[in-house]
Enzyme design. Structure first.
Site, PDB file in Angstrom:
ATOM      1  NE  ARG A 126      -2.307   1.906   3.136  1.00 20.17           N
ATOM      2  CZ  ARG A 126      -2.329   1.678   4.463  1.00 20.17           C
ATOM      3  NH1 ARG A 126      -3.040   0.715   4.962  1.00 20.17           N
ATOM      4  NH2 ARG A 126      -1.622   2.433   5.283  1.00 20.17           N
ATOM      5  CD  GLU A 145       4.710   3.869   5.918  1.00 20.14           C
ATOM      6  OE1 GLU A 145       5.861   3.457   6.129  1.00 20.14           O
ATOM      7  OE2 GLU A 145       3.738   3.511   6.580  1.00 20.14           O
ATOM      8  CG  ASN A 147       2.386   0.976   4.620  1.00 20.32           C
ATOM      9  OD1 ASN A 147       2.953   1.116   5.692  1.00 20.32           O
ATOM     10  ND2 ASN A 147       1.615   1.909   4.093  1.00 20.32           N
ATOM     11  CB  SER A 152      -4.392  -2.915   7.582  1.00 16.45           C
ATOM     12  OG  SER A 152      -4.227  -1.550   7.843  1.00 16.45           O
ATOM     13  CE  LYS A 309       8.333   5.125   8.630  1.00 14.43           C
ATOM     14  NZ  LYS A 309       7.749   3.781   8.766  1.00 14.43           N
ATOM     15  CE  LYS A 367       7.786   9.827   7.719  1.00 15.61           C
ATOM     16  NZ  LYS A 367       7.082   9.168   6.616  1.00 15.61           N
ATOM     17  CD  GLU A 371       6.411   0.372   8.502  1.00 10.63           C
ATOM     18  OE1 GLU A 371       5.257   0.780   8.297  1.00 10.63           O
ATOM     19  OE2 GLU A 371       7.397   0.801   7.889  1.00 10.63           O
ATOM     20  N   GLY A 372       3.411   1.153  11.906  1.00 11.93           N
ATOM     21  CA  GLY A 372       2.196   1.001  12.706  1.00 11.93           C
ATOM     22  C   GLY A 372       1.655   2.291  13.275  1.00 11.93           C
ATOM     23  NE  ARG A 453      -4.535   5.378   6.036  1.00 11.28           N
ATOM     24  CZ  ARG A 453      -3.298   5.314   6.507  1.00 11.28           C
ATOM     25  NH1 ARG A 453      -3.066   4.865   7.704  1.00 11.28           N
ATOM     26  NH2 ARG A 453      -2.279   5.708   5.760  1.00 11.28           N
TER      27      ARG A 453
HETATM   28  P1  ADP Z   1       4.139   4.410   9.929  1.00 10.80           P
HETATM   29  O1  ADP Z   1       4.992   3.437   9.199  1.00 10.80           O
HETATM   30  O2  ADP Z   1       4.315   4.373  11.405  1.00 10.80           O
HETATM   31  O3  ADP Z   1       2.696   4.319   9.480  1.00 10.80           O
HETATM   32  P2  ADP Z   1       4.354   6.802   8.309  1.00 10.80           P
HETATM   33  O4  ADP Z   1       5.603   7.205   7.652  1.00 10.80           O
HETATM   34  O5  ADP Z   1       3.273   6.264   7.432  1.00 10.80           O
HETATM   35  O6  ADP Z   1       4.707   5.836   9.515  1.00 10.80           O
HETATM   36  O7  ADP Z   1       3.778   8.034   9.086  1.00 10.80           O
HETATM   37  C1  ADP Z   1       2.662   7.959   9.958  1.00 10.80           C
HETATM   38  C2  ADP Z   1       1.776   9.170   9.755  1.00 10.80           C
HETATM   39  O8  ADP Z   1       2.524  10.389   9.990  1.00 10.80           O
HETATM   40  C3  ADP Z   1       1.236   9.305   8.344  1.00 10.80           C
HETATM   41  O9  ADP Z   1       0.062   8.551   8.194  1.00 10.80           O
HETATM   42  C4  ADP Z   1       1.013  10.808   8.245  1.00 10.80           C
HETATM   43  O10 ADP Z   1      -0.219  11.167   8.836  1.00 10.80           O
HETATM   44  C5  ADP Z   1       2.142  11.391   9.075  1.00 10.80           C
HETATM   45  N1  ADP Z   1       3.303  11.711   8.223  1.00 10.80           N
HETATM   46  C6  ADP Z   1       4.330  10.895   7.908  1.00 10.80           C
HETATM   47  N2  ADP Z   1       5.212  11.487   7.093  1.00 10.80           N
HETATM   48  C7  ADP Z   1       4.744  12.731   6.868  1.00 10.80           C
HETATM   49  C8  ADP Z   1       5.196  13.849   6.114  1.00 10.80           C
HETATM   50  N3  ADP Z   1       6.321  13.783   5.423  1.00 10.80           N
HETATM   51  N4  ADP Z   1       4.438  14.971   6.124  1.00 10.80           N
HETATM   52  C9  ADP Z   1       3.288  15.047   6.824  1.00 10.80           C
HETATM   53  N5  ADP Z   1       2.801  14.038   7.566  1.00 10.80           N
HETATM   54  C10 ADP Z   1       3.509  12.880   7.597  1.00 10.80           C
HETATM   55 MG    MG Z   2       3.936   2.284   7.729  1.00 12.87          MG
END
Ligand code: ADP
Ligand code: MG
Length: 477
Positions: A126, A145, A147, A152, A309, A367, A371-372, A453
Site C-alpha cells: 500500500r 511511505e 507499506n 491493512s 524508511k 522518523k 511501522e504502525g 484515511r
Molecule cells: P508508519 O509506518 O508508522 O505508518 P508513516 O511514515 O506512514 O509511519 O507516518 C505515519 C503518519 O505520519 C502518516 O500517516 C502521516 O499522517 C504522518 N506523516 C508521515 N510522514 C509525513 C510527512 N512527510 N508529512 C506530513 N505528515 C507525515
Molecule cells: Mg507504515
C-alpha cells in the site's frame, strides 16, 4: 450539537438532519463490516470503525496519476527486495543502532547464505500519499511511505464507497456517482493471494495468517479470508499467533507445516514491531523457520526490508531510480512523487540536516525505523529529540523528511459514543498493489484499488489502528 464555526457544511447536509443521517450511517457501517473489536467490550462485540460521514474532496488528476504508476512502484519494490547489495547498503547503519532492523537483517543474511528455498514472493503493497499544498494550491502529490508488511484495510475500503453513496443518496444529493471511484481492493488482493497459493501448487496446502492474540481489526482480516473463500472454496485459511506457532509449526525438508497441514502461503498481519516478538528470541526463531521454508511469504524478509524508511530515503536520492529502470520516462514519473528526505549520518550532510530541522522544525518530520503509526516526531518533540541525540551517532536510527501539507476539507468524523460535528480534515490516499514473482520473472503485477484515511487538521499522525484517523473515500474533483 457542537459544530466548529465558519466551516461549510459538506454537501449541504443541515445540522437538523445530521443526527438521523449519522445514526443510519453507523448502522450501515456495522451491517457491512466497517467495524472493529474494542478493548472495553466482550470479544463478541463490534463497534463502527471511526469513519468520515461523507466522502472527502480529492484531486482527480492526482488520484489518477498515482493509480497509473502503481505497477512501476510495485516493480521498484520488487527490484529492491531482490537486490542484496542495495538493501544492505541502505540498512547497515540503521542496524547498528536498531535491534529490530538488525534481527531482520540477520534472518535475511542467513537465508541468503543458505540459498533461498522459495524464489517466489508475494508483495501486497500500500503506497500512501498526501496532496502537496503550496501557497494554497495543490502542486503535486507526495509519497508518505510504502507499506510492504500487513498493508491493512483492503477488506473495508470498498465498503466506504458504498456507505458514502448511501449517505449522499438519503441526504438528497444528486449526480455524485461518477465522482466516487470504483474500488476493488478486496477482491483484487484476495485474487493475488489465491494466485500465490496456486503457484505453490499443492491442493491440500493452507494459507497461514500470522495474527495477533486478539485482533481488533478483525472485520478487515476476515473480509480478506472470506473473499479468498469466495474465489476458491477449497482453500483453507488458518489464523495463528506467534504463541501458537511456537508449539505447532515445523518444517520437513523445507516444507512448512502447522500441525499436520502443509502451508503454501504465509500472510503476516503481525510481526512488524519489536514488541510483537517475545524477548527470549523464540518468536524470532519461528520467523526464521518460516523464512527458510519453501512456503511463499507475504512479505518475505527481503520485502519487509524493502519497505523500510531508510530504503525510501535512498530511493528519493538523485540517481537511485535510474538504477532500477532503463526508461527515463518511468524514472521521471516516479520521481515526481518522492519528497526530499535527509539522512542523519555522522557526516557534514547529517550535521546540516540536524541544524536545518532545529531551525525550522515545522518543515520536517523525523522518523524512526518503525511501522504502525504513532512513532514519528513532529515540532517540539522532534526538537527535543534532536537536542538530546542530534550530535550523537544514535541519530542514525532516524531519517528526516520534508513535511507535506495536504489541503483541508470539511467533513464529519463519526466515532463511537460521540456527537458528530463538522470539522476540517486532511486526507492520505493509499494505493494498493499486488506483485507475485521471482527475481527475474514476474507472474502478476497490478494496482489493486485504494484507501482514503482522513484526520482532523492539527493532528500529526493519521493511523486508524493507532487511534488517530478515520476511514474515508475520495470524492473526485
Ligand atoms: P508508519 O509506518 O508508522 O505508518 P508513516 O511514515 O506512514 O509511519 O507516518 C505515519 C503518519 O505520519 C502518516 O500517516 C502521516 O499522517 C504522518 N506523516 C508521515 N510522514 C509525513 C510527512 N512527510 N508529512 C506530513 N505528515 C507525515
Ligand atoms: Mg507504515
Amino acid at each position: 450539537m457542537a459544530c466548529e464555526r465558519n466551516i461549510d457544511r459538506p454537501f449541504g447536509i443541515s445540522d437538523k438532519d445530521i443526527e438521523v443521517v449519522t445514526s443510519k450511517a453507523k448502522d450501515y457501517a456495522l451491517a457491512k463490516g466497517i467495524a472493529m473489536r474494542v478493548k472495553d467490550l466482550s470479544p463478541d462485540a463490534r463497534v463502527p470503525l471511526p469513519f468520515c460521514l461523507v466522502p472527502s474532496q480529492f484531486s482527480k488528476e492526482w488520484f489518477l496519476y498515482v493509480k497509473s504508476i502503481q505497477e512501476d512502484m510495485n516493480y521498484l519494490i520488487h527490484q529492491v527486495a531482490n537486490n542484496p547489495e542495495f538493501l544492505k547498503k541502505c540498512l547497515l547503519n540503521t542496524a547498528e543502532f536498531d535491534e529490530f532492523t538488525r534481527n531482520l537483517l540477520d534472518i535475511y543474511d542467513t537465508v541468503q547464505k543458505e540459498g533461498i528455498s522459495q524464489p517466489l514472493s508475494l508483495g501486497i503493497l500500500r503506497t500512501d500519499y498526501m496532496l502537496d499544498l503550496n501557497n494554497e494550491e495543490v502542486t503535486g502529490i507526495k509519497l508518505i511511505e510504502n507499506n510492504t508488511f500487513a498493508s491493512s484495510l483492503c477488506g473495508i475500503a470498498p465498503q466506504l464507497r458504498d456507505l458514502h453513496s448511501y449517505v449522499l443518496n438519503i441526504s438528497g444529493v444528486s449526480d455524485f456517482q461518477s465522482k466516487l471511484p470504483h474500488n476493488s481492493s478486496l477482491v483484487d488482493i484476495a485474487r493475488g493471494m489465491v494466485c500465490a497459493w496456486e503457484a505453490y501448487g499443492k491442493k491440500d496446502s493452507v494459507i497461514l495468517f500470522v495474527v495477533e492474540d486478539h485482533s481488533f481489526n478483525i472485520c478487515d482480516q476476515r473480509a480478506l479470508e472470506f473473499a479468498i473463500y469466495d474465489l476458491r472454496n477449497d482453500i483453507r485459511v488458518l489464523r495463528c499467533a506467534f504463541g501458537c506457532l511456537r508449539k505447532c509449526v515445523s518444517s520437513k525438508q523445507e516444507r512448512l507445516f502447522v500441525g499436520s497441514k502443509e502451508v503454501g502461503l504465509v500472510y503476516y498481519r503481525y510481526g512488524f514491531a519489536p514488541d510483537h516478538y517475545t524477548k527470549d528470541k523464540e518468536d524470532w526463531e519461528v520467523r526464521l523457520l518460516i523464512e527458510r521454508s519453501h512456503a511463499i511469504k507475504c512479505p518475505s524478509v527481503a520485502y519487509h526490508l524493502a519497505g523500510t524508511k531508510k530504503v525510501q530515503l535512498s530511493l528519493s536520492l538523485p540517481g537511485t531510480l535510474e538504477k532500477f529502470f532503463d526508461d527515463q520516462q518511468t524514472v521521471e514519473r516516479l520521481r515526481q512523487v518522492f519528497a526530499a528526505h535527509y539522512a542523519l549520518d555522522m557526516n557534514e550532510e547529517g550535521d546540516r540536516a540536524v541544524s536545518m530541522a532545529l531551525e525550522n522544525p515545522h518543515r520536517f518530520v523525523m522518523k524512526p525505523e518503525r511501522e504502525g503509526g504513532g512513532n514519528n516526531l513532529f515540532d517540539d518533540d522532534m526538537k527535543q529529540c534532536l537536542k538530546s541525540i542530534g550530535s550523537t551517532d544514535g541519530r542514525q536510527a532516524y531519517i528526516l523528511m520534508d513535511r507535506i501539507n495536504p489541503p483541508a476539507v470539511p467533513n464529519y468524523i463519526i466515532q463511537r459514543d460521540t456527537i458528530p460535528s463538522v470539522t476540517n480534515v486532511m486526507s492520505e490516499l493509499g494505493i494498493f498493489g499486488v506483485i507475485l514473482g521471482s527475481k527475474d520473472h514476474i507472474q502478476l503485477n497490478y494496482g489493486a484499488g485504494h484507501l482514503l484515511r482522513s484526520k482532523r487538521v492539527g493532528l500529526n499522525e493519521g493511523g486508524i489502528a493507532a487511534g488517530f484517523g478515520a476511514v474515508d473515500s475520495p470524492y473526485l474533483i
